[in-house]
Design a protein around this motif. Structure first.
Motif, PDB file in Angstrom:
ATOM      1  N   SER A   8       0.864  -1.171   0.000  1.00  0.00           N
ATOM      2  CA  SER A   8       0.000   0.000   0.000  1.00  0.00           C
ATOM      3  C   SER A   8       0.899   1.219   0.000  1.00  0.00           C
ATOM      4  N   ALA A   9       0.316   2.424  -0.071  1.00  0.00           N
ATOM      5  CA  ALA A   9       1.120   3.635  -0.081  1.00  0.00           C
ATOM      6  C   ALA A   9       1.880   3.808   1.221  1.00  0.00           C
ATOM      7  N   ALA A  10       1.363   3.250   2.288  1.00  0.00           N
ATOM      8  CA  ALA A  10       1.964   3.473   3.603  1.00  0.00           C
ATOM      9  C   ALA A  10       2.900   2.370   4.039  1.00  0.00           C
ATOM     10  N   ARG A  11       2.790   1.183   3.429  1.00  0.00           N
ATOM     11  CA  ARG A  11       3.621   0.102   3.942  1.00  0.00           C
ATOM     12  C   ARG A  11       3.908  -0.941   2.893  1.00  0.00           C
ATOM     13  N   ARG A  12       4.943  -1.732   3.102  1.00  0.00           N
ATOM     14  CA  ARG A  12       5.243  -2.917   2.305  1.00  0.00           C
ATOM     15  C   ARG A  12       5.616  -3.975   3.315  1.00  0.00           C
ATOM     16  N   GLN A 208      -8.562  -4.758   6.511  1.00  0.00           N
ATOM     17  CA  GLN A 208      -9.980  -4.406   6.524  1.00  0.00           C
ATOM     18  C   GLN A 208     -10.204  -2.915   6.770  1.00  0.00           C
ATOM     19  N   ALA A 209      -9.234  -2.261   7.416  1.00  0.00           N
ATOM     20  CA  ALA A 209      -9.353  -0.835   7.708  1.00  0.00           C
ATOM     21  C   ALA A 209      -8.903   0.050   6.545  1.00  0.00           C
ATOM     22  N   LEU A 210      -8.286  -0.553   5.535  1.00  0.00           N
ATOM     23  CA  LEU A 210      -7.809   0.223   4.397  1.00  0.00           C
ATOM     24  C   LEU A 210      -8.968   0.732   3.543  1.00  0.00           C
ATOM     25  N   LYS A 211      -8.723   1.834   2.842  1.00  0.00           N
ATOM     26  CA  LYS A 211      -9.677   2.283   1.837  1.00  0.00           C
ATOM     27  C   LYS A 211      -9.670   1.288   0.683  1.00  0.00           C
ATOM     28  N   PRO A 212     -10.833   1.051   0.052  1.00  0.00           N
ATOM     29  CA  PRO A 212     -10.901   0.056  -1.034  1.00  0.00           C
ATOM     30  C   PRO A 212      -9.830   0.244  -2.107  1.00  0.00           C
ATOM     31  N   ALA A 213      -9.499   1.477  -2.435  1.00  0.00           N
ATOM     32  CA  ALA A 213      -8.521   1.728  -3.491  1.00  0.00           C
ATOM     33  C   ALA A 213      -7.113   1.282  -3.093  1.00  0.00           C
ATOM     34  N   SER A 214      -6.871   1.121  -1.792  1.00  0.00           N
ATOM     35  CA  SER A 214      -5.542   0.737  -1.313  1.00  0.00           C
ATOM     36  C   SER A 214      -5.384  -0.763  -1.143  1.00  0.00           C
ATOM     37  N   VAL A 215      -6.461  -1.524  -1.294  1.00  0.00           N
ATOM     38  CA  VAL A 215      -6.411  -2.966  -1.089  1.00  0.00           C
ATOM     39  C   VAL A 215      -5.889  -3.639  -2.357  1.00  0.00           C
ATOM     40  N   THR A 216      -4.812  -4.398  -2.233  1.00  0.00           N
ATOM     41  CA  THR A 216      -4.190  -5.055  -3.378  1.00  0.00           C
ATOM     42  C   THR A 216      -4.792  -6.435  -3.614  1.00  0.00           C
ATOM     43  N   GLN A 217      -4.384  -7.045  -4.741  1.00  0.00           N
ATOM     44  CA  GLN A 217      -4.798  -8.421  -5.010  1.00  0.00           C
ATOM     45  C   GLN A 217      -4.339  -9.353  -3.894  1.00  0.00           C
ATOM     46  N   ALA A 218      -3.107  -9.171  -3.441  1.00  0.00           N
ATOM     47  CA  ALA A 218      -2.578 -10.019  -2.376  1.00  0.00           C
ATOM     48  C   ALA A 218      -3.355  -9.818  -1.074  1.00  0.00           C
ATOM     49  N   ASP A 219      -3.740  -8.567  -0.788  1.00  0.00           N
ATOM     50  CA  ASP A 219      -4.551  -8.301   0.394  1.00  0.00           C
ATOM     51  C   ASP A 219      -5.867  -9.069   0.338  1.00  0.00           C
ATOM     52  N   ARG A 220      -6.512  -8.983  -0.829  1.00  0.00           N
ATOM     53  CA  ARG A 220      -7.813  -9.657  -0.974  1.00  0.00           C
ATOM     54  C   ARG A 220      -7.672 -11.163  -0.829  1.00  0.00           C
TER      55      ARG A 220
END
Length: 313
Positions: A8-12, A208-220
């Motif tokens: 995400s923009a804030a973390r890897r 789950q707390a991320l904005k939808p636009a920040s959720v990656t394929q791996a997150d999902r």
């Protein structure tokens, strides 16, 4: 086990969760050997250097439909039997991009990689991730591509669970497997399942707390796997690998749990138990290695696949 790389923009961050087990906050990779005869000895410690990618035939993309969704399969032409590469959790077919041309040149075999549901160019599928659905997708792809006998299956991390079930259901389709720091049923004990489930709660909540636009394929995919993780892993612990299918087991020296000695030891013990369960299985350790063996030092993986192809050929 799967290494889910959350971006995400804030973390890897990397998180271990998936088909055989997982632990929050562990990131890994691995090392390898260019000497197949030496590295195939039981529990051998090996290390090597990287080789430049070799020229190979260009791969083609084929979209295959299964159960209403489309899956992306990438085929590098060559001779049968095919070599199928299956990446770990949170990764798509591009995980193997440096290994594919080398294997194609060295073995002359057809090389198949693919994107599991929701990854790469494949359609997402709503709801919890189920290994039998993943098995069905791989079955459909291999059938459509004509890879129905003497297949060599190479599975990293989470893909070990898919490999266990698909070889168990179709042992005659597979000539052998190379399991690269892969999930094996022996790891999914009550103790490890409970530890993993507890350790991943914070990571799941963070996604789950991320904005939808920040959720990656791996997150999902992580959320999908975590949904039924406990029940799925109890079932996986009862699964068995078919005795007729030989396997080379490569375990990383760090394991997927470099910061958790108890879990790292449980991982090593499980890999050894799996390898010791049949005479046609071989265990080796990649020296100075993290979980991502195929990325850090692909030579060992390539050498073991080539050796397996010769052994079963």
């Amino acid at each position: 086990m799967a290494a889910y790389k959350l971006r995400s923009a804030a973390r890897r961050t990397a998180i271990q969760v998936g088909s055989a087990a997982a632990m929050a906050g562990v990131l890994a990779g691995c090392a390898q050997s260019a000497n197949p005869s030496a590295s195939r000895s039981a529990s051998a410690e090996v290390a090597t250097t990287k080789a430049a990618p070799a020229a190979a035939p260009q791969s083609t993309l084929r979209m295959i439909t299964n159960q209403g969704h489309k899956l992306a399969f990438h085929i590098t032409p060559g001779n049968l039997p095919a070599i199928v590469l299956d990446a770990g959790g949170g990764e798509d077919s591009s995980y193997w991009k440096n290994i594919v041309p080398v294997l194609a040149k060295k073995t002359g075999s057809e090389i198949i990689t693919y994107d599991r549901e929701g990854m790469g160019a494949s359609d997402p599928v709503p709801g919890p991730w189920k290994v039998q659905n993943a098995v069905s997708d791989l079955e459909a792809g291999l059938t459509a591509l004509g890879a129905t006998h003497d297949v060599i299956l190479v599975s990293h991390s989470e893909a070990g669970e898919i490999a266990t079930y698909i070889t168990g259901q179709h042992p005659g389709q597979f000539a052998g497997a190379v399991l690269v720091d892969a999930s094996v049923p022996q790891f999914s004990t009550d103790t490890e399942i409970a530890r993993v489930a507890a350790a991943t709660q914070a990571q799941v909540a963070a996604i789950q707390a991320l904005k939808p636009a920040s959720v990656t394929q791996a997150d999902r995919q992580l959320l999908a796997v975590a949904a039924d993780y406990v029940a799925d892993q109890h079932a996986y612990h009862e699964a068995t690998w078919p005795a007729a299918v030989p396997a080379t087991v490569i375990v990383s020296s760090q394991t997927p749990f470099p910061t958790s000695p108890p879990d790292a030891q449980a991982w090593r013990t499980a890999q050894a138990q799996f390898a010791d369960a049949a005479p046609n299985r071989h265990l080796l350790t990649a020296a100075d290695s993290s979980h991502d063996i195929p990325l850090d030092h692909p030579d060992l993986v390539e050498a073991q696949i080539e050796a397996m192809a010769k052994d079963v050929g």
